[in-house]
Design a protein around this motif. Sequence first.
Motif, mmCIF file in Angstrom:
data_model
loop_
_atom_site.group_PDB
_atom_site.id
_atom_site.type_symbol
_atom_site.label_atom_id
_atom_site.label_comp_id
_atom_site.label_asym_id
_atom_site.label_seq_id
_atom_site.Cartn_x
_atom_site.Cartn_y
_atom_site.Cartn_z
ATOM 1 N N UNK A 110 0.838 -1.208 0.000
ATOM 2 C CA UNK A 110 0.000 0.000 0.000
ATOM 3 C C UNK A 110 0.866 1.249 0.000
ATOM 4 N N UNK A 111 1.855 1.261 0.898
ATOM 5 C CA UNK A 111 2.707 2.440 1.002
ATOM 6 C C UNK A 111 3.477 2.658 -0.308
ATOM 7 N N UNK A 112 3.987 1.574 -0.878
ATOM 8 C CA UNK A 112 4.758 1.693 -2.120
ATOM 9 C C UNK A 112 3.913 2.277 -3.244
ATOM 10 N N UNK A 113 2.689 1.762 -3.381
ATOM 11 C CA UNK A 113 1.827 2.250 -4.464
ATOM 12 C C UNK A 113 1.528 3.735 -4.285
ATOM 13 N N UNK A 114 1.208 4.117 -3.045
ATOM 14 C CA UNK A 114 0.924 5.532 -2.786
ATOM 15 C C UNK A 114 2.124 6.392 -3.151
ATOM 16 N N UNK A 115 3.316 5.931 -2.752
ATOM 17 C CA UNK A 115 4.528 6.708 -3.020
ATOM 18 C C UNK A 115 4.739 6.869 -4.519
ATOM 19 N N UNK A 116 4.564 5.773 -5.260
ATOM 20 C CA UNK A 116 4.817 5.846 -6.706
ATOM 21 C C UNK A 116 3.810 6.775 -7.384
ATOM 22 N N UNK A 117 2.534 6.617 -7.037
ATOM 23 C CA UNK A 117 1.509 7.452 -7.684
ATOM 24 C C UNK A 117 1.758 8.930 -7.370
ATOM 25 N N UNK A 118 1.922 9.232 -6.083
ATOM 26 C CA UNK A 118 2.113 10.622 -5.706
ATOM 27 C C UNK A 118 3.446 11.157 -6.233
ATOM 28 N N UNK A 119 4.510 10.389 -6.028
ATOM 29 C CA UNK A 119 5.852 10.873 -6.377
ATOM 30 C C UNK A 119 6.000 11.128 -7.863
#
Lengths: 227, 256, 221
Positions: A33-42
């Motif tokens: 979950x954290x990884x996906x959020x980071x990639x989308x936002x980043x």
Amino acid sequence: MTGFDRFLATFFNGEVIVRYLPSILQGVWVTIACSLLIVVFGVAAGVLLACVRAYRIAPLNVAIVVFADMMRALPPLVLILMVYFGLPNVGIMLSSFLVLFVILGLVLAAFTEEIVWAGLTAVDKGQWEAARSTGIGFTGTLLQVILPQALRMVIPPLTNRAIAITKMTALGTVIGVPDILNQATTAQSFSGNASPLTIAAIAYVILFLPLVVMSRWLEERFVRHRR
Amino acid sequence: MAPITTLAQPSAIPTLEVRRLHKSYGALEVLHGIDLAVATREMVFVLGRSGSGKSTMLRCCNRLEEPSSGDIFLEGQPITGKRVDLDGLRRRIGMVFQSFNLYPHLDTRRNVTLALRMVLKLGRDEADARAMAALERVGLAGKAASHPTELSGGQQQRVAIARAIAMEPAVMLFDEPTSALDPELVGDVLGVMRELKADGMTMLVVSHEMGFAREAADRIVFMADGRIVEEGPPEQLFTAARHEATRTFLSRHTRQ
Amino acid sequence: MDQLLDQFFNLEIMAAAWPTILRGLGMTLLLCLLVIPLGVIGGLAAALTSLSPRRWVRWPAIALVDLFRAIPPLVLLIFVYAGLPFAGIRMSPFVAVAIAFMLNNSAYYGEVLRAGILSVPRGQAEAARSTGMTHAQTMRAVVLPQGVRNVLPDLISNTVEVVKLTSLASVVSLGEMLHAANLARSVTYNASPITMAALVYLILLWPAVRLVSRWQRRIAV
Ligand SMILES: Nc1ncnc2c1ncn2[C@@H]1O[C@H](COP(=O)(O)OP(=O)(O)OP(=O)(O)O)[C@@H](O)[C@H]1O
Ligand SMILES: [Mg+2]
């Protein structure tokens, strides 16, 4: 017990694994979950910043470059500790998950900005001229003609960077994010056995190895394409 | 009486007119006051040695380069100055580049429709129809679905021409459209330009194709060191150029 | 605002923490001095083996490189530091950090160097071999110098990453700069020592980051 049995009992202890697998699996979801959020936002924020930079508005560009440089020069763990332990003292309470996501998201945004900006400047000047000569405006040219070509060019380095930064979600362990590594170290200290750490390492390999292999494939395809 | 004269002389106002155009890069002045008018339906060729300022002059006409001073008029309207709507101006001036500059991420049809949709705000169907008509004119309707990388240089340049004419510009600028092509592909592109002329397109062409210039141009302009040295009908320049520089240039470039 | 300044830029606390942080900086630099050369040497080995014409050398090398690119360095570090002792392999934090980072950094330096070697036109090696040079001589004297030059910006970027990575050693209580700063933070209940460490990292790394950015731009245009 032979040496090999002892090795198995220490690093691949079936009993320990069965007992702690569920909690490590919970950690897997947190990491994903954290990884996906980071990639989308980043990636979104980084592309946006690179596009803003294309307008060459001096004060904005200075701000973007300073932001990108700082986020790239500072170790993420320094930022994480600073924010996680500093902000509560000024009355801002953020969950450890949020701190991890925001910091790594910003770090990825900074790297993405630099990579995409390099891509934008690498697109042939004739592309700008061709589009502008048909009456397409600056923004239209940037978004419809230049950016698509730039993004295509930077997919391999961007993929590599995104993988490297999502792997850093393991740093969340230090501030108590219940990710894979955190669950594993907890299990390891309760069980007095190294198997949970083995499982954690395997979990990361299962999650990230396909991505690493994919990035290698992308890179090779790209190099061949250029020749 | 009046309507008849306008019919006989399509327009007294040139489609494109350049007056006292100067252009400097820093301290280096590369255009020292150019005066040039291109009448409606006229095809004017610009010749001159490398570095004489041909491209710079051409690119000032749609303000890809910003003139340092002087005036440029499109159908009598000034197009220099800060308040001119650049994009509105450019959509009425087509440009064809030496290096084609097709969009590599779009197929042939979308290379042509992009500006139709974004600038003229045409709907998908109308844009497609117009793109196909333009591709038809350059003989490439069959390549609508191909990507630029799958086309020969000559085909790419013809798509670039289609991209420009689809906007139905008042004038077309060509900057060495055949210089990057293998010799056997040059003919196709020149053929398309010949047809454009027959259809009444106004054109300003920078090119080293002497034979084509002599045969197709209405007028030839010879530039040297940022100035127009001499101009006139092709036959006059090729057979009786008044200036030494023109004669040397023409003899060097026509000797086969 | 005052509260923020006091929490992140408290000069008194910074001054008090400075000697500790300075000692930590010493350890950080010592670590760098160890892990950068180790990583480059390991990376060279990884690059050369992963480009070997022999399949049974090449495939395992590539697999190992990808494996260590897939495992987060912190996981590797904790595995080495906290896991191996269960098998009776005990080591100081310093050695654990050196081993874990050597594995991780070698994989990354290996990828950079591999790209560098691949960027040298084949004709270069062919020309050298045609003059009678051996494969090793060709690599050393012709291919590597050009390859390294071609990827110098990436090598510097990767070295910046390695220096940043040393901050992870704080997790296993190795007294490098972040550990020192975090210790001071926990004693003073104030984040200024960490800000101070951040400033030191910026002074160390910003020039390199800026240099690489300008450099790559010049190549791109
Ligand atoms: N961006 C620039 N900055 C500085 N000088 C320039 C620039 N563009 C062109 N020049 C100079 O202006 C002069 C005219 O260049 P221009 O490209 O118009 O020549 P040209 O007649 O089109 O030549 P060619 O036949 O080689 O295309 C040359 O001396 C060139 O060096
Ligand atoms: Mg030119």
